[in-house]
Design a protein around this motif. Structure first.
Motif, PDB file in Angstrom:
ATOM      1  N   MET A 279     -37.769  -8.476 -11.995  1.00  7.05           N
ATOM      2  CA  MET A 279     -38.841  -7.610 -11.512  1.00  7.05           C
ATOM      3  C   MET A 279     -39.289  -7.985 -10.115  1.00  7.05           C
ATOM      4  O   MET A 279     -39.450  -7.126  -9.245  1.00  7.05           O
ATOM      5  N   SER A 280     -39.476  -9.289  -9.864  1.00  2.44           N
ATOM      6  CA  SER A 280     -39.987  -9.618  -8.541  1.00  2.44           C
ATOM      7  C   SER A 280     -38.927  -9.376  -7.473  1.00  2.44           C
ATOM      8  O   SER A 280     -39.243  -8.926  -6.381  1.00  2.44           O
ATOM      9  N   VAL A 281     -37.644  -9.616  -7.791  1.00  2.00           N
ATOM     10  CA  VAL A 281     -36.600  -9.394  -6.781  1.00  2.00           C
ATOM     11  C   VAL A 281     -36.371  -7.898  -6.525  1.00  2.00           C
ATOM     12  O   VAL A 281     -36.222  -7.466  -5.377  1.00  2.00           O
ATOM     13  N   VAL A 282     -36.391  -7.090  -7.594  1.00  4.13           N
ATOM     14  CA  VAL A 282     -36.179  -5.647  -7.398  1.00  4.13           C
ATOM     15  C   VAL A 282     -37.303  -5.065  -6.537  1.00  4.13           C
ATOM     16  O   VAL A 282     -37.085  -4.189  -5.700  1.00  4.13           O
ATOM     17  N   GLU A 283     -38.511  -5.595  -6.700  1.00  2.00           N
ATOM     18  CA  GLU A 283     -39.603  -5.088  -5.863  1.00  2.00           C
ATOM     19  C   GLU A 283     -39.518  -5.642  -4.443  1.00  2.00           C
ATOM     20  O   GLU A 283     -39.621  -4.904  -3.471  1.00  2.00           O
ATOM     21  N   GLU A 284     -39.294  -6.946  -4.316  1.00  2.00           N
ATOM     22  CA  GLU A 284     -39.415  -7.551  -2.990  1.00  2.00           C
ATOM     23  C   GLU A 284     -38.147  -7.500  -2.164  1.00  2.00           C
ATOM     24  O   GLU A 284     -38.205  -7.428  -0.949  1.00  2.00           O
ATOM     25  N   LYS A 285     -36.988  -7.566  -2.791  1.00  2.00           N
ATOM     26  CA  LYS A 285     -35.747  -7.559  -2.009  1.00  2.00           C
ATOM     27  C   LYS A 285     -35.059  -6.198  -2.029  1.00  2.00           C
ATOM     28  O   LYS A 285     -34.657  -5.681  -0.999  1.00  2.00           O
ATOM     29  N   VAL A 286     -34.918  -5.622  -3.223  1.00  2.00           N
ATOM     30  CA  VAL A 286     -34.296  -4.293  -3.285  1.00  2.00           C
ATOM     31  C   VAL A 286     -35.243  -3.267  -2.661  1.00  2.00           C
ATOM     32  O   VAL A 286     -34.803  -2.298  -2.043  1.00  2.00           O
ATOM     33  N   GLY A 287     -36.548  -3.500  -2.813  1.00  2.00           N
ATOM     34  CA  GLY A 287     -37.517  -2.623  -2.157  1.00  2.00           C
ATOM     35  C   GLY A 287     -38.002  -1.456  -3.003  1.00  2.00           C
ATOM     36  O   GLY A 287     -38.449  -0.437  -2.481  1.00  2.00           O
ATOM     37  N   VAL A 288     -37.924  -1.607  -4.325  1.00  2.00           N
ATOM     38  CA  VAL A 288     -38.390  -0.549  -5.221  1.00  2.00           C
ATOM     39  C   VAL A 288     -39.897  -0.712  -5.431  1.00  2.00           C
ATOM     40  O   VAL A 288     -40.405  -1.832  -5.503  1.00  2.00           O
ATOM     41  N   SER A 289     -40.618   0.421  -5.532  1.00  2.00           N
ATOM     42  CA  SER A 289     -42.070   0.342  -5.724  1.00  2.00           C
ATOM     43  C   SER A 289     -42.393  -0.264  -7.079  1.00  2.00           C
ATOM     44  O   SER A 289     -41.592  -0.200  -8.011  1.00  2.00           O
ATOM     45  N   ASN A 290     -43.590  -0.828  -7.183  1.00  2.00           N
ATOM     46  CA  ASN A 290     -44.021  -1.394  -8.471  1.00  2.00           C
ATOM     47  C   ASN A 290     -44.054  -0.317  -9.542  1.00  2.00           C
ATOM     48  O   ASN A 290     -43.710  -0.549 -10.698  1.00  2.00           O
ATOM     49  N   LYS A 291     -44.443   0.881  -9.100  1.00  2.00           N
ATOM     50  CA  LYS A 291     -44.546   1.997 -10.043  1.00  2.00           C
ATOM     51  C   LYS A 291     -43.223   2.212 -10.789  1.00  2.00           C
ATOM     52  O   LYS A 291     -43.183   2.282 -12.009  1.00  2.00           O
ATOM     53  N   VAL A 292     -42.130   2.293 -10.028  1.00  2.00           N
ATOM     54  CA  VAL A 292     -40.824   2.538 -10.645  1.00  2.00           C
ATOM     55  C   VAL A 292     -40.286   1.270 -11.323  1.00  2.00           C
ATOM     56  O   VAL A 292     -39.838   1.307 -12.469  1.00  2.00           O
ATOM     57  N   ALA A 293     -40.369   0.137 -10.614  1.00  2.00           N
ATOM     58  CA  ALA A 293     -39.796  -1.100 -11.164  1.00  2.00           C
ATOM     59  C   ALA A 293     -40.436  -1.465 -12.488  1.00  2.00           C
ATOM     60  O   ALA A 293     -39.756  -1.833 -13.447  1.00  2.00           O
ATOM     61  N   SER A 294     -41.763  -1.331 -12.553  1.00  2.00           N
ATOM     62  CA  SER A 294     -42.421  -1.792 -13.772  1.00  2.00           C
ATOM     63  C   SER A 294     -42.247  -0.790 -14.902  1.00  2.00           C
ATOM     64  O   SER A 294     -42.541  -1.083 -16.051  1.00  2.00           O
ATOM     65  N   PHE A 295     -41.778   0.382 -14.574  1.00  2.00           N
ATOM     66  CA  PHE A 295     -41.467   1.326 -15.640  1.00  2.00           C
ATOM     67  C   PHE A 295     -40.024   1.143 -16.124  1.00  2.00           C
ATOM     68  O   PHE A 295     -39.746   1.081 -17.315  1.00  2.00           O
ATOM     69  N   VAL A 296     -39.100   1.034 -15.149  1.00  2.00           N
ATOM     70  CA  VAL A 296     -37.678   1.039 -15.481  1.00  2.00           C
ATOM     71  C   VAL A 296     -37.186  -0.305 -16.029  1.00  2.00           C
ATOM     72  O   VAL A 296     -36.425  -0.344 -16.997  1.00  2.00           O
ATOM     73  N   LEU A 297     -37.638  -1.419 -15.425  1.00  2.00           N
ATOM     74  CA  LEU A 297     -37.003  -2.701 -15.747  1.00  2.00           C
ATOM     75  C   LEU A 297     -37.326  -3.291 -17.126  1.00  2.00           C
ATOM     76  O   LEU A 297     -36.410  -3.723 -17.827  1.00  2.00           O
ATOM     77  N   PRO A 298     -38.604  -3.308 -17.539  1.00  2.00           N
ATOM     78  CA  PRO A 298     -38.859  -3.879 -18.865  1.00  2.00           C
ATOM     79  C   PRO A 298     -38.150  -3.089 -19.957  1.00  2.00           C
ATOM     80  O   PRO A 298     -37.573  -3.644 -20.886  1.00  2.00           O
ATOM     81  N   MET A 299     -38.148  -1.767 -19.812  1.00  2.00           N
ATOM     82  CA  MET A 299     -37.452  -0.951 -20.791  1.00  2.00           C
ATOM     83  C   MET A 299     -35.952  -1.247 -20.718  1.00  2.00           C
ATOM     84  O   MET A 299     -35.264  -1.380 -21.725  1.00  2.00           O
ATOM     85  N   GLY A 300     -35.446  -1.376 -19.493  1.00  2.00           N
ATOM     86  CA  GLY A 300     -34.023  -1.632 -19.314  1.00  2.00           C
ATOM     87  C   GLY A 300     -33.587  -2.952 -19.917  1.00  2.00           C
ATOM     88  O   GLY A 300     -32.547  -3.040 -20.563  1.00  2.00           O
ATOM     89  N   ALA A 301     -34.415  -3.996 -19.732  1.00  2.00           N
ATOM     90  CA  ALA A 301     -34.038  -5.309 -20.259  1.00  2.00           C
ATOM     91  C   ALA A 301     -33.847  -5.228 -21.768  1.00  2.00           C
ATOM     92  O   ALA A 301     -33.043  -5.946 -22.349  1.00  2.00           O
ATOM     93  N   THR A 302     -34.576  -4.341 -22.395  1.00  2.00           N
ATOM     94  CA  THR A 302     -34.506  -4.253 -23.851  1.00  2.00           C
ATOM     95  C   THR A 302     -33.469  -3.269 -24.349  1.00  2.00           C
ATOM     96  O   THR A 302     -32.760  -3.538 -25.311  1.00  2.00           O
ATOM     97  N   VAL A 303     -33.378  -2.102 -23.711  1.00  2.00           N
ATOM     98  CA  VAL A 303     -32.487  -1.081 -24.277  1.00  2.00           C
ATOM     99  C   VAL A 303     -31.187  -0.880 -23.497  1.00  2.00           C
ATOM    100  O   VAL A 303     -30.222  -0.371 -24.048  1.00  2.00           O
ATOM    101  N   ASN A 304     -31.161  -1.256 -22.227  1.00  2.00           N
ATOM    102  CA  ASN A 304     -29.976  -0.936 -21.434  1.00  2.00           C
ATOM    103  C   ASN A 304     -29.101  -2.172 -21.249  1.00  2.00           C
ATOM    104  O   ASN A 304     -29.380  -3.018 -20.420  1.00  2.00           O
ATOM    105  N   MET A 305     -28.068  -2.294 -22.056  1.00  2.00           N
ATOM    106  CA  MET A 305     -27.212  -3.475 -21.982  1.00  2.00           C
ATOM    107  C   MET A 305     -25.761  -3.046 -21.862  1.00  2.00           C
ATOM    108  O   MET A 305     -25.049  -2.899 -22.860  1.00  2.00           O
ATOM    109  N   ASP A 306     -25.324  -2.840 -20.636  1.00  2.00           N
ATOM    110  CA  ASP A 306     -23.967  -2.329 -20.422  1.00  2.00           C
ATOM    111  C   ASP A 306     -22.906  -3.359 -20.778  1.00  2.00           C
ATOM    112  O   ASP A 306     -21.894  -3.037 -21.391  1.00  2.00           O
ATOM    113  N   GLY A 307     -23.148  -4.617 -20.368  1.00  2.00           N
ATOM    114  CA  GLY A 307     -22.175  -5.668 -20.678  1.00  2.00           C
ATOM    115  C   GLY A 307     -22.025  -5.794 -22.192  1.00  2.00           C
ATOM    116  O   GLY A 307     -20.921  -5.940 -22.725  1.00  2.00           O
TER     117      GLY A 307
END
Ligand code: ASP
Length: 418
Positions: A279-307
């Motif tokens: 979360m902190s890297v996607v916001e600070e380095k990738v440059g995604v807003s907190n609004k999107v990052a905090s919506f997409v990433l926690p859900m992704g960590a749990t449900v989105n597992m491509d590997g």
């Protein structure tokens, strides 16, 4: 987390982590079991510190994220984009697994029954799509939070955040400010814990190398090769194509910005434990807003597992091949679909993927002692595969965050390596 690219290399976190991994591997090889016994607790302590912050961080992050999305349309749009990306990328991942297992055919002609079996960890998972859906709605939110039931927590936080958006301004502002402040405190705590990362990684890798026996069976090596090729294909072909086609983002820049969470995912084997850093890297380095990052990433960590989706598909078909089953096209399609579902149901912790493989096996009627023996020997070599698939799980989440952010008009995303 501070931007540290101007510091000398030895003070940059990802180099420290890489060095810790090498030192840990050397210590594990040289000192063996005694080193694992002496240093293991440090790794456990570090993992526990990360686990400690997951629930409050996800809670603060989703509630403040959803509440700031603004209700109604905006939230619905973000939600459908996110879910659409997750389903698409996981389905592609499972299909890549199907392709690889049919190309390499790792289990055909192998004689594995009688191979040493290890004990499988116990983990409760849904047995059917309906059960999975029922699991998502918590009967008791406090219990869900206490047991770390992430899907249930996420569901509650999304609806709670959405409810905040419908309140009259005065109350709404109080609550959004409160959760924003809570989130900032959680982020500060996260940064503090992350400073100890190299020490934690050193201990974890020492123990892993000291305790894993490298007994190798030819079929297992082929199986590992198949998973490795599938996960690599997804990492270097499928996801980059999605980044380019869906958002015109340079995969090279995105990859470079994401190196820290990738290394952490690799060394912890847990997308959940990696989430604070993601979360902190996607916001600070990738440059995604907190609004999107905090919506997409926690859900992704749990449900989105491509590997994990690649792994489920390859693993189940490998077992079928070893046992000499020739699966029909329909059965293979069922494997792809249940592999997708199993990857959604897998918890974001080490080895979760291997346990939910039974969902896939059940779907095509593969059960019994022979199956257990093969799964047991897969467990023996699971750790390195788990490390790799976890890194790709995390990478797919960050690709999703970047793609959704671009589609929301965030033009600063991944414009340079930061
Ligand atoms: N360890 C993986 C993760 O946390 C899940 C798995 O075992 O596939 O993402």
């Amino acid at each position: 987390m501070k931007h540290d690219s101007n510091l000398p290399w030895y003070r940059q976190l990802h180099w420290q982590v890489l060095l810790a991994m090498v030192l840990g591997a050397v210590t594990g090889v040289v000192f063996g079991e005694p080193a694992a016994a002496r240093l293991g607790w440090i790794g456990d302590l570090f993992m526990q510190l990360l686990r400690m912050i997951i629930v409050p961080l996800v809670l603060a992050s989703i509630i403040s994220g959803v509440a700031s999305v603004g209700g109604g349309r905006a939230l619905g749009r973000l939600f459908s984009k996110t879910l659409g990306y997750y389903l698409l990328s996981s389905l592609l991942a499972a299909s890549v697994g199907l392709m690889m297992v049919n190309l390499i055919r790792p289990g055909v002609g192998a004689n594995m029954v009688g191979a040493a079996s290890s004990e499988l960890p116990e983990l409760e998972t849904a047995n059917s799509p309906v059960e999975l859906l029922l699991d998502i709605v918590p009967e008791n939110f406090v219990q869900a939070a206490a047991t770390g039931d992430m899907l249930a927590i996420i569901f509650f936080c999304i609806v709670f955040g959405a409810a905040i958006t419908t309140l009259p301004d005065k109350t709404r502002v109080v609550l959004t400010d409160l959760f924003d402040a809570f989130l900032q405190a959680m982020m500060a705590l996260t940064s503090g814990i992350i400073k100890f990362l190299p020490i934690g990684v050193f201990a974890l890798i020492t123990r892993m190398v000291a305790t894993t026996g490298f007994e190798s069976f030819q079929a297992l090596a082929m199986y590992a090769l198949t998973i490795g090729s599938g996960v690599t294909f997804h990492l270097v072909v499928t996801l980059p194509v999605l980044l380019i086609v869906l958002a015109k983002i340079s995969p090279r820049i995105h990859f470079a910005n994401m190196r820290e969470p990738l290394l952490i995912a690799f060394s912890t084997s847990s997308s959940g434990a990696t989430l604070p850093v993601t979360m902190s890297v996607v916001e600070e380095k990738v440059g995604v807003s907190n609004k999107v990052a905090s919506f997409v990433l926690p859900m992704g960590a749990t449900v989105n597992m491509d590997g994990t989706a690649v792994f489920e598909c390859v693993g189940a078909l490998f077992i079928a091949q070893v046992l000499g089953f020739d699966l029909t096209l329909m059965q293979q399609a069922i494997v792809v679909l249940t592999a997708l579902l199993a990857s959604i149901g897998a918890a974001a912790v080490p080895s979760a993927g291997l346990v939910v493989i039974f969902i896939v096996l059940e779907a095509i009627g593969l059960r019994g002692p022979a199956v257990n023996v093969i799964v047991g020997s897969m467990l023996a070599i699971d750790r390195p595969l788990d490390m790799y698939r976890t890194a790709v799980n995390v990478f797919s989440d960050s690709c999703g965050a970047a793609i959704v952010a671009r589609s929301e008009g965030e033009t600063e995303v991944d414009t340079e390596v930061r």
